[in-house]
Design an enzyme around this catalytic site. Structure first.
Site, mmCIF file in Angstrom:
data_model
loop_
_atom_site.group_PDB
_atom_site.id
_atom_site.type_symbol
_atom_site.label_atom_id
_atom_site.label_comp_id
_atom_site.label_asym_id
_atom_site.label_seq_id
_atom_site.Cartn_x
_atom_site.Cartn_y
_atom_site.Cartn_z
ATOM 1 N N LYS A 110 57.403 86.184 5.773
ATOM 2 C CA LYS A 110 58.398 86.022 4.841
ATOM 3 C C LYS A 110 58.834 84.512 4.851
ATOM 4 C CE LYS A 110 62.415 88.262 5.897
ATOM 5 N NZ LYS A 110 63.207 88.156 4.329
ATOM 6 N N CYS A 634 60.004 98.179 10.849
ATOM 7 C CA CYS A 634 58.823 97.893 10.656
ATOM 8 C C CYS A 634 58.451 96.200 10.902
ATOM 9 C CB CYS A 634 58.067 98.387 9.237
ATOM 10 S SG CYS A 634 59.101 98.614 8.060
ATOM 11 N N HIS A 685 49.038 100.845 5.933
ATOM 12 C CA HIS A 685 48.639 100.040 4.758
ATOM 13 C C HIS A 685 47.242 100.014 4.384
ATOM 14 C CE1 HIS A 685 52.624 98.663 6.420
ATOM 15 N NE2 HIS A 685 52.959 98.375 5.038
HETATM 16 N N1 GLN Z 1 61.685 105.932 5.307
HETATM 17 C C1 GLN Z 1 60.968 105.075 4.445
HETATM 18 C C2 GLN Z 1 59.926 105.571 3.886
HETATM 19 O O1 GLN Z 1 59.083 106.177 4.581
HETATM 20 C C3 GLN Z 1 61.041 103.891 5.568
HETATM 21 C C4 GLN Z 1 60.247 102.590 4.667
HETATM 22 C C5 GLN Z 1 60.055 101.378 5.357
HETATM 23 O O2 GLN Z 1 60.142 101.461 6.532
HETATM 24 N N2 GLN Z 1 60.219 100.304 4.939
HETATM 25 O O3 GLN Z 1 59.431 105.033 2.889
HETATM 26 ZN ZN ZN Z 2 58.445 100.702 7.944
#
Ligand code: GLN
Ligand code: ZN
Length: 751
Positions: A110, A634, A685
């Site tokens: 970021k 995250c 990812h």
């Molecule tokens: N509950 C959301 C998902 O599973 C969480 C997304 C995130 O942490 N950015 O998409």
């Molecule tokens: Zn996440």
């Protein structure tokens, strides 16, 4: 003479997202690089013309980019990590941006406290040959169109290093780079350029004082070139560096007057007579029109302080953080649209302010703004009930009825190492089509819901077959975790063309809050109930937390962010109660953006964290002791904010972990975290299907320091960008890993 105006950068994605379209066409081999570059050029020149036509005197040029402007400078100066040296030209550039088979891209992170992401430079020990010809080409083109108004934007050396991963000694790297900068400036000078902006936003970071000598060395050398240098800072104030920064051998200093304490610093310490002040008074990071009285009175104070009237009116930062043009938002009510200010409107505001402060009669224009603001004020949804509730909040409303140790015994019994997921399941093109059709009115609400339910049913079946313990409905009805809730809350608005760059070719349309937030009906109960009706296993209710809602939206400027977060928290609180009433035993309130909202200056962290955590607690506090509250974050590092994470008082916290080798988990365990943790066991990812063994070893090393009762097993984020072919085997393997651990635990108990 009228006060001069300036800009520090402009949206570079194209009014109709031309750059994104061209980039993606180029990557998929549909257009040539020439055609891509042509599009970028057209967008850039259209931007210049807009600024010229509006009457900006000093137009920042050179920030247009194919992917990221920081990467551009890394690339131009030849700071190419070894793994990319085998490529050349655009292939190298995009390899650094996006990686190649087996060659990881530069890390993306970021950009300060914005929602833009830049590519982190890695400074290798051997620099390749620098090549800034693309920049020079841009500048000469700008000179033809803009004449002396063209002010090249050069990215500052100290900030470049401050944000880099350094493999070499910093003094050495700086001394290697200084001659490149002086060569560049000398070349610009030979083109007839008289003034250059050098962007050094790292000067607002908490550690800027440690860099004092570096700045002094660098700017002493750059000053020798003999160009007029404008040292540009933004996003916060200069803080403790103010006095020595004022003494750097530059000709102008640009300050952000919309954030932090720069205004007070100028009032307290004055401003050097021999310098020009760039007054960043129009907020480049929000979409609201200026409030003229407020801004003009500030400007008058500055005018009295700055000797010889040496100042320019400008945006607080590059305008890349706002969309192009608010007048295009014809779907919004006029009263609202009239008080929005995107890049084009901000240019007009800058010109207006410059005239006003130069005693040109602008009464009529100012009155017009005032009357639009009055109209908006009458129109905007004020909700007295919400306001009263907020005023009368009691401290116990922020707390669960029982402490963790007592409520935990009342919550749903689960096997050791319970398995779950973070919420979303693959958003296939079928699902996306469905939403589009519904939006266009091609299918009815009933048809839409039936189709969504079919997805939910399949998702529940898959999780049951895999043997997951705590199920989710899959979030198929949600485009985006903020948008979905925003659309159901009054006080939230959405744009049609309001795209801003998140990174590379990824653009987002942040929603904005324009009035009191109110929930008129339940937002998630229907899908929860349906999902729960299909299974005897518990289904988690899924909500987006108040802090994330705030951090991923443009917010109001007439009330504090805290108040807005609390309003959202109240709406979510009602949703928690509704989910409970509908039978939810477990509710997850996601807060992925909690950490990224941290202010740039550490001394303001506590302030932010205190209301941020409280707003989460306000939304969760209503849950009965027997309801288990989860949260998810995250990309978080917790080491420095562990006490605040503990204070969230969530029963279960799931974290991103797999890419940082359990570091995040160790930060929690070292900090003595006392509640349950879902240690992300695989990276969502990556398309790779993780094996049971891989996840087992991740779990074993990760949880060595944690009591069994504290451990959950889950992927590290939502699965919405993955394909079912990847998800199904991954989840099965994950459940198998949990089973192995369970068996081992029961054997060791028997012994
Ligand atoms: N509950 C959301 C998902 O599973 C969480 C997304 C995130 O942490 N950015 O998409
Ligand atoms: Zn996440």
């Amino acid at each position: 003479m009228t006060t001069q105006t300036a800009t520090l950068g402009y949206p570079r994605i194209g009014k109709n997202r031309e750059v994104k379209k061209a980039l993606e066409a180029f990557w998929s081999g549909k257009i040539t690089s020439e055609s891509l570059l042509e599009t970028v050029k057209e967008v850039e020149e259209a931007n210049w013309k807009t600024q010229l036509d509006t009457g900006i005197d000093k137009i920042g040029v050179g920030d247009t980019t194919l992917y990221d402007h920081i990467l551009d400078w890394t690339f131009r100066f030849g700071l190419i990590p070894e793994r990319f040296q085998q490529f050349s030209g655009l292939e190298r550039y995009f390899a650094m941006a996006r990686g190649k088979e087996g060659i990881p891209a530069l890390e993306m992170t970021k950009w300060f406290d914005t929602n833009y992401h830049y590519l982190v430079p890695e400074i290798p020990d051997n620099f390749l040959i620098a090549d800034w010809s693309d920049f020079i080409e841009r500048v000469t083109r700008a000179q033809k169109i803009l004449g002396e108004r063209a002010i090249p934007i050069v990215f500052g050396l100290c900030t470049l290093f401050r944000l880099s991963k350094l493999e070499v000694n910093i003094e050495q790297a700086i001394s290697q780079l200084i001659p490149l900068y002086t060569n560049l400036l000398t070349e610009l000078k030979s083109l007839g350029i008289k003034q250059v902006q050098i962007h050094e936003p790292a000067l607002v970071l908490s550690d800027a004082n440690n860099w004092k000598e570096h700045y002094q060395t660098v700017y002493k050398s750059l000053a020798e070139v003999g160009l007029s240098l404008d040292l540009v800072t933004y996003f916060d104030d200069l803080g403790e560096t103010y006095n020595w920064v004022m003494e750097l051998p530059v000709n102008g200093i640009s300050l952000d007057l919309t954030r932090g304490r720069n205004f007070e610093l100028i009032k307290n310490y004055g401003f050097p007579e021999d310098k020009r002040l760039g007054v960043g008074i129009v907020d480049a990071r929000n979409i609201w029109q200026i409030r003229p009285e407020e801004v003009i009175s500030k400007l008058k104070v500055i005018k009295d302080i700055v000797k010889n009237q040496q100042f320019t009116i400008q945006p607080s930062a590059s305008l890349q953080f706002v969309p192009y043009d608010a007048t295009r938002e014809t779907n919004l009510p006029e009263a609202l649209r009239n008080v929005l200010s995107f890049a084009e409107q901000k240019l007009q505001e800058i010109v207006l302010l410059a005239k006003t402060i130069s005693d040109v009669d602008t009464t009529q224009e100012i009155q017009l703004i005032a009357s639009k603001q009055q109209e908006f004020y009458n129109f905007s949804p004020t909700n007295l009930e919400v306001q009263t509730k907020l005023k009368n909040l009691k401290t116990d409303e922020f707390e669960r009825a029982l402490p963790y140790s007592e409520r935990i015994t009342q919550q749903l019994p689960l096997p050791p190492f319970p398995t779950t997921t973070i919420g979303s399941f693959p958003q296939t093109s079928e699902v996306r089509q469905l939403r589009v059709k519904f939006k266009r009115g091609e299918i009815s609400l009933a048809e839409y819901q039936t189709a969504i339910d079919a997805q939910i049913a399949e998702c529940i079946k898959m999780q049951e077959e895999a043997g997951v313990d705590v199920l989710v409905h899959g979030e198929f009805e949600r485009t985006d975790m903020v948008e979905f809730f925003g659309q159901q809350l009054s006080g939230y608005a959405f744009t049609e063309h309001g795209w801003v760059q998140s990174y590379g070719s990824r653009y987002v349309r942040p929603p904005f809050i324009y009035g009191d937030i109110n929930r008129t009906q339940s937002m998630t109960v229907r899908e929860f109930e349906y999902a729960q009706s299909l299974t005897t296993k518990p289904v988690k209710g899924m909500l987006t937390g108040p802090v994330t809602m705030i951090n991923w939206s443009y917010t109001r400027t007439d009330i504090s962010r805290q108040e807005q977060a609390y309003q959202i928290a109240l709406a979510l609180r009602d949703e928690v109660a509704d989910l409970e009433a509908a039978g939810a035993k477990i509710i997850q309130i996601d807060e992925p953006a909690l950490r990224e909202g941290l202010p740039l200056k550490e001394q303001r962290w506590n302030d932010y964290l205190s209301w941020a955590v409280d707003s989460f607690k306000l939304s969760a506090g209503i849950a009965k002791p027997e309801t288990q509250i989860h949260t998810h974050m995250c990309y978080s590092e917790f080491g420095d904010i562990i006490t605040h994470i503990e204070r969230l008082d969530a029963d279960v916290l799931s974290i991103e972990n797999s890419r940082s080798n359990n570091e995040t988990l160790y930060e929690l365990t070292d900090g003595g975290y006392s509640k349950q943790v879902g240690n992300g066991v695989y990276d969502v990812h990556s398309p790779a299907v993780p094996t049971t063994e891989q996840m087992l070893s991740q779990l074993r090393t990760g949880i060595a320091n944690l009591p069994v009762e504290q451990i959950w097993v889950n992927p590290d984020c939502g699965l919405k960008t993955r394909r079912w072919e990847e998800v199904i085997p991954s989840i099965k393997n994950m459940v198998d890993a949990a089973k192995v651990l369970r068996e081992e635990a029961s054997v060791s108990k028997e012994n």
